[in-house]
Design a protein around this motif. Structure first.
Motif, PDB file in Angstrom:
ATOM      1  N   UNK A  33     -70.960-108.394  26.551  1.00 19.85           N
ATOM      2  CA  UNK A  33     -70.993-109.209  25.516  1.00 19.85           C
ATOM      3  C   UNK A  33     -72.624-109.186  25.000  1.00 19.85           C
ATOM      4  N   UNK A  34     -73.397-109.446  25.871  1.00 14.66           N
ATOM      5  CA  UNK A  34     -74.944-109.473  25.595  1.00 14.66           C
ATOM      6  C   UNK A  34     -75.458-108.170  25.172  1.00 14.66           C
ATOM      7  N   UNK A  35     -74.886-106.982  25.763  1.00 12.00           N
ATOM      8  CA  UNK A  35     -75.033-105.714  25.156  1.00 12.00           C
ATOM      9  C   UNK A  35     -74.663-105.641  23.829  1.00 12.00           C
ATOM     10  N   UNK A  36     -73.605-105.904  23.424  1.00  6.54           N
ATOM     11  CA  UNK A  36     -73.019-105.931  22.044  1.00  6.54           C
ATOM     12  C   UNK A  36     -73.738-106.646  21.227  1.00  6.54           C
ATOM     13  N   UNK A  37     -74.206-107.838  21.471  1.00  6.00           N
ATOM     14  CA  UNK A  37     -75.049-108.807  20.719  1.00  6.00           C
ATOM     15  C   UNK A  37     -76.182-108.305  20.575  1.00  6.00           C
ATOM     16  N   UNK A  38     -77.003-107.702  21.687  1.00  4.57           N
ATOM     17  CA  UNK A  38     -78.483-107.127  21.286  1.00  4.57           C
ATOM     18  C   UNK A  38     -78.403-106.001  20.559  1.00  4.57           C
ATOM     19  N   UNK A  39     -77.347-105.307  20.573  1.00  2.00           N
ATOM     20  CA  UNK A  39     -77.399-104.183  19.659  1.00  2.00           C
ATOM     21  C   UNK A  39     -76.952-104.359  18.329  1.00  2.00           C
ATOM     22  N   UNK A  40     -76.487-105.503  18.192  1.00  2.00           N
ATOM     23  CA  UNK A  40     -76.150-105.602  16.615  1.00  2.00           C
ATOM     24  C   UNK A  40     -74.458-105.174  16.511  1.00  2.00           C
ATOM     25  N   UNK A  41     -73.748-105.251  17.390  1.00  2.00           N
ATOM     26  CA  UNK A  41     -72.571-104.321  17.163  1.00  2.00           C
ATOM     27  C   UNK A  41     -71.252-105.519  17.384  1.00  2.00           C
ATOM     28  N   UNK A  42     -71.537-106.701  18.057  1.00  2.00           N
ATOM     29  CA  UNK A  42     -70.704-107.752  18.274  1.00  2.00           C
ATOM     30  C   UNK A  42     -70.421-108.627  16.796  1.00  2.00           C
ATOM     31  N   UNK A  43     -69.224-108.584  16.623  1.00  2.00           N
ATOM     32  CA  UNK A  43     -68.613-109.333  15.369  1.00  2.00           C
ATOM     33  C   UNK A  43     -68.055-110.645  15.949  1.00  2.00           C
ATOM     34  N   UNK A  44     -67.140-110.329  16.752  1.00  2.00           N
ATOM     35  CA  UNK A  44     -66.296-111.841  17.440  1.00  2.00           C
ATOM     36  C   UNK A  44     -65.754-111.240  18.788  1.00  2.00           C
ATOM     37  N   UNK A  45     -65.617-112.293  19.498  1.00  2.00           N
ATOM     38  CA  UNK A  45     -64.792-111.838  20.799  1.00  2.00           C
ATOM     39  C   UNK A  45     -64.338-113.074  21.403  1.00  2.00           C
ATOM     40  N   UNK A  46     -63.015-113.251  21.805  1.00  2.00           N
ATOM     41  CA  UNK A  46     -62.447-114.431  22.234  1.00  2.00           C
ATOM     42  C   UNK A  46     -61.429-113.988  23.621  1.00  2.00           C
TER      43      UNK A  46
END
Length: 120
Positions: A33-46
């Motif tokens: 999740x942190x990798x996705x967030x840092x690369x600007x790829x994360x929109x949502x996750x649950x």
């Protein structure tokens, strides 16, 4: 393009893991999740609650039917999701392969249809 990564696992598999195994998987999920967030790829996750908490709604011949539990008997259950931004299906598949539950379950990767909806 946005992709939904649907995470499936065997019903009851999470509960059968030791607390140590669960904590290790949570750490792996946090790193992803942190990798996705840092690369600007994360929109949502649950993560989703178990299928025992599900309520299913269907409408047949104009009548609404509400049923406790999942819609159908299944060996695998939807346990969570990531909604990501990826440049290609190949990139989305690479992210999906990093999901810890892919090792003993499955991750379905689906492109999201992007339409503007007018709100009245």
């Amino acid at each position: 393009m946005q992709y939904l990564l649907l995470i499936y696992g065997a019903e009851g598999a999470w509960e059968s893991r030791s607390e140590e195994d669960r904590q290790a998987m949570y750490q792996q999920y946090s790193a992803l999740t942190n990798d996705l967030r840092e690369q600007g790829k994360l929109i949502s996750a649950n993560e989703l609650q178990s299928t025992e908490t599900a309520t299913t709604v269907s409408v047949r011949d104009g009548e609404t039917v509400v049923t406790d539990g999942p819609f159908a008997e299944t060996k695998e259950a939807l346990g969570g999701y990531y909604l990501i931004e990826a440049d290609s299906l190949d990139e989305a598949l690479e992210w999906a392969a990093r999901i810890p539950s892919a090792r003993d379950g499955a991750v379905e990767v689906r492109p999201v249809v992007m339409r503007e909806v007018e709100v009245a």
